[in-house]
Design a protein around this motif. Structure first.
Motif, PDB file in Angstrom:
ATOM      1  N   PRO A 210      52.389  16.900  27.892  1.00  9.43           N
ATOM      2  CA  PRO A 210      50.937  16.383  28.346  1.00  9.43           C
ATOM      3  C   PRO A 210      50.178  17.412  28.882  1.00  9.43           C
ATOM      4  CG  PRO A 210      52.629  15.644  29.897  1.00  9.43           C
ATOM      5  CD  PRO A 210      53.272  16.163  28.854  1.00  9.43           C
ATOM      6  N   SER A 213      48.388  18.855  25.820  1.00 12.33           N
ATOM      7  CA  SER A 213      47.173  17.975  25.604  1.00 12.33           C
ATOM      8  C   SER A 213      45.865  18.370  26.524  1.00 12.33           C
ATOM      9  CB  SER A 213      47.819  16.431  25.787  1.00 12.33           C
ATOM     10  OG  SER A 213      46.765  15.651  25.778  1.00 12.33           O
ATOM     11  N   THR A 325      41.274  14.113  24.786  1.00 10.70           N
ATOM     12  CA  THR A 325      42.205  12.857  25.607  1.00 10.70           C
ATOM     13  C   THR A 325      42.132  13.326  27.021  1.00 10.70           C
ATOM     14  OG1 THR A 325      43.691  12.868  23.521  1.00 10.70           O
ATOM     15  CG2 THR A 325      44.353  12.157  25.542  1.00 10.70           C
ATOM     16  N   PRO A 328      46.703  12.103  29.746  1.00  9.09           N
ATOM     17  CA  PRO A 328      47.736  11.752  28.687  1.00  9.09           C
ATOM     18  C   PRO A 328      48.770  11.002  29.288  1.00  9.09           C
ATOM     19  CG  PRO A 328      47.624  13.929  29.223  1.00  9.09           C
ATOM     20  CD  PRO A 328      46.489  13.595  29.940  1.00  9.09           C
ATOM     21  N   TYR A 372      46.542  15.765  16.328  1.00  4.99           N
ATOM     22  CA  TYR A 372      46.208  16.418  17.650  1.00  4.99           C
ATOM     23  C   TYR A 372      45.627  15.706  18.563  1.00  4.99           C
ATOM     24  CZ  TYR A 372      47.143  20.483  14.592  1.00  4.99           C
ATOM     25  OH  TYR A 372      47.618  21.211  13.425  1.00  4.99           O
ATOM     26  N   PRO A 373      45.600  15.901  19.877  1.00  4.69           N
ATOM     27  CA  PRO A 373      44.959  15.187  21.060  1.00  4.69           C
ATOM     28  C   PRO A 373      43.638  15.482  21.115  1.00  4.69           C
ATOM     29  CG  PRO A 373      46.249  16.986  21.924  1.00  4.69           C
ATOM     30  CD  PRO A 373      46.688  16.940  20.556  1.00  4.69           C
TER      31      PRO A 373
END
Length: 380
Positions: A210, A213, A325, A328, A372-373
Motif C-alpha cells: 500500500p 500505491s 488511488t 489503498p 497499476y494503482p
C-alpha cells in the motif's frame, strides 16, 4: 497583533516597530526578513518537528503537522485556485532539505489506515528497546519502518541527529554521552535481536505494497497537477532517504539508465522493490508534458460513482486525465473497486502507462487500474 493582545502595555513600542517593518525601504524591514526565516527553520522544522512526533509523515518542511490531510473537495479547490493564480509555481515531493524521503512518507501514510496495528507493535517495541524520551522513541520507530530495510550505520546517524535536533535528551552544543549511548543501544537492538529484527521486517513488509500505491499516486498527482514539477535527483526510483546528509548520497544513474532503456523497449514493470514502476510514471508524464503542453492548461475535477468513489482522485487538465488511488488499505477492506466508474466524455482515450485504448463515456475504475494503482488517459 498577538503581542499587543498579550502585552497591551507594549502597544506604543510595537506600533513604532511595526511602522518600520511595513516600510520596505527601512533597513530594519530588510534585516527582519532575513532573520525570521532562519528562526522559523531552526525553531520549528529543526526543533519542534523532532519533539511533536504523533505522526511524522506530516512533519515536513513548510507543512503543518497538526493537519493530517485534506478531503477530495479541498484538494480540487486548492488545485483550481493554484491554476487560476499561480500556474507556474513549483510542485515538489522532495528537496535537499526534506526531513524524510517522499516514499518514506508514502509508506508511513499507511499507518494512518492501521492505527490499531501500529499501536500494538510500537507499544511492544518500546518496552523491548526502551528509551527515556518517549516522543523521540516514537519518531525513531516510525522512521525505522518507513525506511526499512535501512543499514545500521544510516539509522544510527539519523537517531543521533534527530535526538540533538529535538534537544530534549541531548543537543549539539553539549551532547549527553549517557543518553546517546542508550540511544545507540536501542538502535543496535533492532539489528542484533533476531526476534525484534524479524518483527520490524515483517511489519515493514506488510505496509510496503500500500505504500507503493501511495507513492505512485502522489507522484502522478505532483507531476500532473497545476504547477511546474520538480524531481529531486534520485527520486525517479523509490526514495527511502532520511534527512540530510542521508538524502545527499550519490545517485546510481547507470542503474536508472538501464531501467529506462528497458521501459523504452516496451517493458511493463511490476510494482515491486525495484521502483521501476515509479520510473515509468515519472518518465512518461514528464515526456507527455514536454511533447503536449497544451494538454496541461486547465483544471477540472473528475468524480467517481459507484461502490467506493472516495478512493479515487481524478482530474482533467484539458485533454489528459490523471487517476490515482486513495487510501489503498481501506479499498482492500471494501473488497476492491467493484462497480466504481468514472464519467468522461464520449471520446476514445489512450492510457499512457500501458498503451491501452478505452472508449465510451463511463469507464470502470477496476479496468483502468488493473495493472497499476494509477492511470493517465490522453484524449485521442
Amino acid at each position: 497583533a498577538e503581542a499587543t493582545r498579550r502585552r497591551p502595555q507594549l502597544i506604543p513600542v510595537l506600533d513604532q516597530v511595526t511602522a518600520r517593518l511595513r516600510n520596505p525601504a527601512d533597513e530594519l524591514a530588510v534585516r527582519f526578513q532575513q532573520f525570521t526565516g532562519a528562526v522559523m527553520a531552526k525553531g520549528v522544522e529543526d526543533n519542534a518537528f523532532y519533539r511533536w512526533t504523533r505522526f511524522v509523515a506530516r512533519n515536513e518542511v513548510g507543512n503543518d503537522p497538526a493537519k493530517f490531510g485534506v478531503t477530495i473537495d479541498e484538494f480540487h479547490h486548492y488545485a483550481e485556485q493554484r491554476q487560476a493564480e499561480w500556474p507556474d509555481t513549483m510542485t515538489s515531493l522532495a528537496t535537499h532539505d526534506t526531513k524524510r524521503g517522499e516514499d518514506v512518507r508514502a509508506r508511513l501514510a499507511v499507518l494512518a489506515e492501521l492505527p490499531g496495528d501500529w499501536t500494538s507493535v510500537v507499544r511492544r517495541w518500546v518496552r523491548f528497546a526502551p528509551l527515556p524520551d518517549p516522543a523521540l522513541a516514537h519518531l525513531l520507530w516510525q522512521v525505522t519502518v518507513g525506511a526499512w530495510p535501512i543499514s545500521r550505520e544510516r539509522l544510527q546517524a539519523y537517531a543521533v541527529k534527530a535526538a540533538r535536533e529535538a534537544g530534549t535528551g541531548t543537543n549539539w552544543l553539549t551532547p549527553d554521552e549517557g543518553f546517546e549511548t542508550t540511544l545507540r543501544e536501542m538502535v543496535d537492538r533492532i539489528y542484533d535481536d533476531p526476534d525484534l529484527h524479524r518483527e520490524v521486517t515483517d511489519f515493514a513488509s506488510s505496509i510496503a505494497a500500500p505504500g507503493w500505491s501511495n507513492s505512485l499516486g502522489q507522484k502522478l498527482v505532483q507531476l500532473t497537477m497545476p504547477g511546474v514539477p520538480d524531481v529531486y535527483q534520485g527520486t525517479e526510483l523509490w526514495d527511502h532517504s532520511l534527512v540530510d546528509p542521508d538524502n545527499r548520497r550519490p545517485v546510481d544513474f547507470p542503474a536508472r539508465r538501464e531501467l529506462l532503456g528497458r521501459l523504452d523497449d516496451g517493458w511493463l514493470p511490476p510494482v515491486d522493490e525495484t521502483g521501476a514502476a515509479k520510473l515509468l510514471v515519472t518518465s512518461r508524464v514528464l515526456r507527455l508534458r514536454r511533447q503536449r503542453p497544451e494538454l496541461f492548461t486547465g483544471y477540472r475535477p473528475v468524480f467517481a460513482d459507484g461502490r467506493v468513489p472516495e478512493h479515487v482522485l481524478a482530474f482533467d487538465r484539458g485533454g489528459v486525465v490523471a487517476i490515482a488511488t486513495r487510501l489503498p488499505v481501506g479499498l482492500s477492506r471494501h473488497g476492491g473497486w467493484g462497480d466504481t466508474t468514472l464519467s468522461l466524455d464520449g471520446h476514445s482515450w489512450t492510457e499512457v502507462f500501458t498503451n491501452t485504448s478505452y472508449g465510451g463515456n463511463r469507464l470502470t475504475v477496476a479496468e483502468l487500474l488493473h495493472t497499476y494503482p494509477v492511470a493517465l488517459l490522453v484524449k485521442e
